[in-house]
Write an enzyme that holds these catalytic residues in place. Structure first.
Site, PDB file in Angstrom:
ATOM      1  N   SER A 140       0.868  -1.180   0.000  1.00 19.93           N
ATOM      2  CA  SER A 140       0.000   0.000   0.000  1.00 19.93           C
ATOM      3  C   SER A 140       0.903   1.228   0.000  1.00 19.93           C
ATOM      4  O   SER A 140       2.121   1.125   0.177  1.00 19.93           O
ATOM      5  CB  SER A 140      -0.929  -0.002   1.223  1.00 19.93           C
ATOM      6  OG  SER A 140      -0.187  -0.137   2.416  1.00 19.93           O
ATOM      7  N   LEU A 174      -7.926  -4.748  15.461  1.00 21.57           N
ATOM      8  CA  LEU A 174      -8.395  -5.555  14.337  1.00 21.57           C
ATOM      9  C   LEU A 174      -7.839  -4.961  13.049  1.00 21.57           C
ATOM     10  O   LEU A 174      -8.037  -3.786  12.766  1.00 21.57           O
ATOM     11  CB  LEU A 174      -9.928  -5.557  14.279  1.00 21.57           C
ATOM     12  CG  LEU A 174     -10.562  -6.192  13.025  1.00 21.57           C
ATOM     13  CD1 LEU A 174     -10.234  -7.677  12.946  1.00 21.57           C
ATOM     14  CD2 LEU A 174     -12.070  -5.951  13.003  1.00 21.57           C
ATOM     15  N   ASP A 175      -7.159  -5.795  12.269  1.00 19.99           N
ATOM     16  CA  ASP A 175      -6.603  -5.386  10.979  1.00 19.99           C
ATOM     17  C   ASP A 175      -7.395  -6.089   9.877  1.00 19.99           C
ATOM     18  O   ASP A 175      -7.207  -7.274   9.623  1.00 19.99           O
ATOM     19  CB  ASP A 175      -5.119  -5.767  10.922  1.00 19.99           C
ATOM     20  CG  ASP A 175      -4.419  -5.275   9.658  1.00 19.99           C
ATOM     21  OD1 ASP A 175      -5.096  -4.703   8.788  1.00 19.99           O
ATOM     22  OD2 ASP A 175      -3.192  -5.476   9.543  1.00 19.99           O
ATOM     23  N   TRP A 180       0.264  -9.466   4.289  1.00 21.31           N
ATOM     24  CA  TRP A 180       1.282 -10.423   4.729  1.00 21.31           C
ATOM     25  C   TRP A 180       1.694 -10.202   6.184  1.00 21.31           C
ATOM     26  O   TRP A 180       2.696 -10.736   6.633  1.00 21.31           O
ATOM     27  CB  TRP A 180       2.493 -10.340   3.812  1.00 21.31           C
ATOM     28  CG  TRP A 180       2.226 -10.885   2.441  1.00 21.31           C
ATOM     29  CD1 TRP A 180       2.318 -12.190   2.034  1.00 21.31           C
ATOM     30  CD2 TRP A 180       1.819 -10.152   1.283  1.00 21.31           C
ATOM     31  NE1 TRP A 180       1.985 -12.303   0.706  1.00 21.31           N
ATOM     32  CE2 TRP A 180       1.683 -11.076   0.209  1.00 21.31           C
ATOM     33  CE3 TRP A 180       1.551  -8.806   1.025  1.00 21.31           C
ATOM     34  CZ2 TRP A 180       1.295 -10.696  -1.065  1.00 21.31           C
ATOM     35  CZ3 TRP A 180       1.160  -8.425  -0.246  1.00 21.31           C
ATOM     36  CH2 TRP A 180       1.042  -9.357  -1.276  1.00 21.31           C
ATOM     37  N   ILE A 200      -8.432 -12.945   3.038  1.00 21.10           N
ATOM     38  CA  ILE A 200      -9.077 -14.039   2.293  1.00 21.10           C
ATOM     39  C   ILE A 200      -8.098 -14.684   1.328  1.00 21.10           C
ATOM     40  O   ILE A 200      -8.480 -15.552   0.549  1.00 21.10           O
ATOM     41  CB  ILE A 200     -10.325 -13.541   1.537  1.00 21.10           C
ATOM     42  CG1 ILE A 200      -9.982 -12.420   0.556  1.00 21.10           C
ATOM     43  CG2 ILE A 200     -11.413 -13.118   2.509  1.00 21.10           C
ATOM     44  CD1 ILE A 200     -11.127 -12.034  -0.361  1.00 21.10           C
ATOM     45  N   GLN A 204      -1.274 -15.162   1.600  1.00 17.64           N
ATOM     46  CA  GLN A 204      -1.037 -14.142   2.615  1.00 17.64           C
ATOM     47  C   GLN A 204      -1.230 -14.723   4.013  1.00 17.64           C
ATOM     48  O   GLN A 204      -0.451 -14.442   4.927  1.00 17.64           O
ATOM     49  CB  GLN A 204      -1.982 -12.960   2.400  1.00 17.64           C
ATOM     50  CG  GLN A 204      -1.620 -12.082   1.226  1.00 17.64           C
ATOM     51  CD  GLN A 204      -2.513 -10.856   1.129  1.00 17.64           C
ATOM     52  OE1 GLN A 204      -3.630 -10.840   1.654  1.00 17.64           O
ATOM     53  NE2 GLN A 204      -2.038  -9.832   0.442  1.00 17.64           N
ATOM     54  N   CYS A 356      -0.512   3.286 -13.243  1.00 16.41           N
ATOM     55  CA  CYS A 356      -1.032   3.775 -11.965  1.00 16.41           C
ATOM     56  C   CYS A 356      -0.183   4.924 -11.427  1.00 16.41           C
ATOM     57  O   CYS A 356      -0.715   5.907 -10.893  1.00 16.41           O
ATOM     58  CB  CYS A 356      -1.092   2.642 -10.950  1.00 16.41           C
ATOM     59  SG  CYS A 356      -2.380   1.416 -11.291  1.00 16.41           S
TER      60      CYS A 356
END
Length: 385
Positions: A140, A174-175, A180, A200, A204, A356
């Site tokens: 990110s 909570l993440d 990873w 999900i 990872q 991007c």
């Protein structure tokens, strides 16, 4: 310049006509066909003009993957295209309106569909991401204020998040979309937090469990919609882009239900300047299936009656630096990667990273960190920068 019609049903628009249209559009952005500047487009197949007019962004990206064209500096090429708003000067063909209609009535991010992005993207192989990302595998936008390297910028981003959350030892964090496990481990090691991370992605999940072992970190292979516990703090970094506008109310309601009354929730997400309901066609097909980027309005609406917005921080220009650093790493490690990925993948991944980067540089895409509380922080909230 008036919009140019691109409503032909086949990729056989008169080549000369299509080329003239493309040449006029590109010249208005300061780009020459077969020119000598690094951002000029080099054409290898004259059918590209009809293909792009018919299929827009999808046609442009697929033509690049098919080696129909090249450009020495794709990042600058896209920056110029987007700053000149060429996308707004080409009339959208009918099949795009059809997709827009489907996006308004079909939930493309249900639990079963949500896993498609894990299979298609995040499970491409840990060696790819290990080569491209920093040592903590943070996928990110980094925070480049007073940072000279990707490692420094990502660490500053993680620390900034923990500061904004006012994270304290013993806090339960909570993440959502933990990747990873980089943020989970950082928060546990440096701030004494007890972390639950959910993802999900199978790859990872396995990586993060090993990476965070022997720390107060629990990694779960779990959809965010199945969370039914209370946490002192909640964070979600780079995951909201996969939620989909139909699920924004559910996402926000889940976060509200899971957050302690005096807690803080930080949302880190890419955003766009105008509301839409699906992402770039090429990105959706090849990079992030079923993804979409929210606007300010689309983020704000589902938080009404649930949260107080304490801080909204835009550092989208830093994503340009981040993507260019990822691309540099990708190039540097390609010799070791190419036994696992073919030349078409190389062109696809290069196109993804550099297009991007151009988008963020042109400021058509943003990066937001938003801090929410349930009832408002007593005395006000002062956000670090």
């Amino acid at each position: 310049m008036e919009k140019v019609s691109a409503t032909t049903s086949k990729v056989n628009t008169n080549t000369d006509t299509a080329k003239n249209i493309a040449q006029q559009l590109l010249e208005s952005a300061g780009i020459a066909i077969n020119g000598h500047e690094p951002w000029d487009i080099q054409i290898h197949n004259e059918e590209i003009y009809s293909r792009v007019l018919h299929d827009n962004s999808l046609g442009l990206g697929e033509a690049y993957m098919d080696k129909w064209w090249d450009c020495q500096r794709l990042d600058i090429f896209f920056e110029k295209i987007l700053r000149a708003r060429l996308d707004a000067k080409i009339k959208i063909p009918f099949h795009f309106y059809l997709r827009l209609l489907l996006a308004r009535i079909i939930n493309f991010q249900t639990k079963s569909r949500a896993k498609q992005v894990a299979y298609k993207h995040y499970d491409l192989g840990n060696p790819l991401f290990t080569a491209m990302l920093d040592k903590r595998m943070i996928y990110s936008c980094a925070y480049w204020k007073d940072a000279a390297t990707l490692e420094e910028a990502q660490e500053k981003k993680l620390d900034l998040i923990c500061q904004k959350l006012q994270l304290k030892p013993g806090h339960r964090l909570l993440d959502i979309g933990c990747g990873w496990g980089g943020l989970a481990r950082f928060a546990a090691e440096n701030y004494g937090a007890n972390v639950v991370g959910v993802t999900i992605s199978e790859q990872q999940y396995r990586y993060a469990k090993e990476y965070c072992k022997d720390l107060p970190v629990e990694i779960r292979l779990q959809d965010y919609r199945d969370i039914n516990e209370t946490f002192d703090r909640i964070v979600s970094v780079g995951m909201f882009e996969h939620v989909g506008y139909m699920n924004y109310p559910t996402f926000m309601a889940t976060a509200h239900r899971a957050l302690a009354d005096n807690g803080l929730f930080l949302l880190h997400t890419i955003g766009v300047n105008e509301s839409s309901y699906f992402a770039n066609e090429w990105i959706t097909k090849y990079i992030f299936p079923n993804g979409m980027l929210p606007s300010i309005a689309q983020v704000a609406k589902p938080t009404e009656k649930l949260f107080v917005m304490e801080d909204w921080h835009n550092f989208g220009s830093y994503y340009d630096n981040t993507l260019m650093a990822w691309h540099e790493n990708f190039l540097r490690h390609w010799e070791n990667l190419k036994s696992q990925y073919d030349d078409r993948f190389y062109r696809m991944w290069t196109y993804y990273l550099l297009s991007c980067a151009g988008g963020f540089r042109a400021r058509t895409i943003q990066l937001w960190q938003i801090v929410f509380s349930k009832r408002g922080v007593i005395g006000g909230y002062l956000a670090p920068r």
